[in-house]
Design an enzyme around this catalytic site. Sequence first.
Site, PDB file in Angstrom:
ATOM      1  N   GLY A 162      -6.942  21.411 -38.208  1.00  0.00           N
ATOM      2  CA  GLY A 162      -7.415  22.788 -38.148  1.00  0.00           C
ATOM      3  C   GLY A 162      -8.740  22.936 -38.881  1.00  0.00           C
ATOM      4  O   GLY A 162      -9.262  22.005 -39.500  1.00  0.00           O
ATOM      5  N   GLU A 179     -11.825  19.331 -36.293  1.00  0.00           N
ATOM      6  CA  GLU A 179     -12.959  20.223 -36.059  1.00  0.00           C
ATOM      7  C   GLU A 179     -14.110  19.847 -37.007  1.00  0.00           C
ATOM      8  O   GLU A 179     -14.191  20.377 -38.102  1.00  0.00           O
ATOM      9  CB  GLU A 179     -12.538  21.673 -36.268  1.00  0.00           C
ATOM     10  CG  GLU A 179     -11.386  22.077 -35.347  1.00  0.00           C
ATOM     11  CD  GLU A 179     -10.982  23.530 -35.501  1.00  0.00           C
ATOM     12  OE1 GLU A 179     -11.819  24.376 -35.929  1.00  0.00           O
ATOM     13  OE2 GLU A 179      -9.826  23.836 -35.208  1.00  0.00           O
TER      14      GLU A 179
END
Length: 607
Positions: free
Chosen positions: A339, A381
């Site tokens: 995340g 990410e």
Amino acid sequence: MRFRHRAAAGFATLLLPLAGLVGLASPAQAATSATASYTKTQDWGSGFEGKWTVKNTGTTTLSSWTVEWDFPSGTSVTSAWDADVTSSGTHWSAKNKSWNGTLAPGASVSFGFNGTGSGSPASCKLNGGGCDGGSVPGDAPPSAPGTPTASGITDTSVKLTWSAATDDKGVKNYDVLRDGTKVATVTATSYTNTGLTAGTDYSYTVQARDTADQTGPVSGAVKVRTTGGSQEPPPAGDTIKLGYFTEWGVYGRNYHVKNLVTSGSASKITHINYAFGNVKNGQCTVDDTYAAYDKAYTADQSVSGTADTWDQPLRGTFNQLRQLKTKYPHIKVLYSFGGWTYSGGFGQAAANATAFAKSCKAVVEDPRWADVFDGIDIDWEYPNACGLTCDTSGPAAFRNLSQALRAEFGPDYLVTAAITADGSSGGKIDAADYGGAAQYLDWYNVMTYDYFGAFDKDGPTAPHSPLTSYPGIPQAGFNSADAITKLKAKGVPSAKLLLGIGFYGRGWAGVTQSAPGGTATGAAPGTYEAGIEDYKVLKNSCPATGTIAGTAYAHCGSTWWSYDTPATIAGKMTWAKNQGLGGAFFWEFSGDTGNGELVTAIDDGLD
């Protein structure tokens, strides 16, 4: 994309000043001696938090420990951690876990509990001796029994058989656990469980108990489905309908697994991504252990309608997901790691991808919840690009990481990844080998949202999840169609691409222009974070006034929001089917209405 996928999680207990020690222990001099001391660390009137500390004050290793004490009537333990706590009347016992029983000379270990009442411990014993430093016995707990095998499965029964555990002083009996709850204690290495429901999934584990009544670690789990019955069929075809369930949502958002049932969403999805596990020191790890596997649920909060007990092997969201899968057998659950907040650890992980993959499988296959998870999802990410931090591990790192995960997890587990949807020339899709990695993965969750928002505080206002480009779009390639087209061109099969939907809106303040492209002064107010608001709020507080590029927008006073509605989702699902995509996913369940409007729109649109 830029959405953080993470909010600060509250803790279950308040952090209050440390209270005084209760003087139940003092140093000892014996070679094989140990002490146990008690501290009341918090007191909030209606309850308190206590902590015991066991210290090896001798010169030889202590292999296990059991602390016993008496509470006066009206004082009791309600939950505990880092020890297995049991009681008989007002007498309480705490036994070490499988991982914290060994104490070298000079070492110490603590365990804690929450309680009610105002009493203090008395008559302390440590391994049957005094708690003040006298000699203590050192009886090791038994080993884990072998993973049970199932045979003789009928509509209502199953026979379980397992290999024996070992113990230095002998195994007394075995506890048989069904879906984490003890259903029998037997002396043999087999047990037939009767009275089951036809056509129902169950999970069994076994735990040994020695002659000192110490329990060892739980065995591996065996999954059993009784014959007969009528299994609820999964949604039509192989289309994937996946939603993210956030670990921290059980706190301020008060969103729990049971909400998937009461909203009607559970029957309309195929997969759940549990978010997020952390990536630390190049390894996968559980993030919030309390929310994941310790939080106790009452009967009315529980999917099964049964209250958690303080001594059951697994509680928390993991146990609720287990109950959900029993009720809806078609649902598969993946453990998602990373995340926006936790992606900084992937660079180190990629440097030793094999070791990383092994650590992830160890978490996913932990015997306490091995039956809960059907696979792993990686949300990096972003590989070889910048997110919260910038990664420089190179274009091959993501492919190498994906290959290592597939090699470790094998063909029977799902291995997926959430990836960038930056379709611009030279953008994030071009920074990593997503085409090469696709051969090792079951699908990509393409994060086709968060293209535009109040992180650009002056605007221009633009839909955060445009399906297609449009005249005046602030950045070329920042739309779903361009991202999907680029991924296909890199060799990713259409069926391995899922279209992303946000169950929230992004908004600006200080906007005078209703149409997209207006200037702004900053982020619009949001319940949890400025510039972001759930769909369930926006549908009433700022109803849509127009659509652009397949996404709704709304101008309310001086605020401007963009978000998806059931109508725009219907259009996006039609587009996804026409593109031959594998389905859709969304971030995240708690943004939907209480009756699951957006999940229903995805389900209807993909059927």
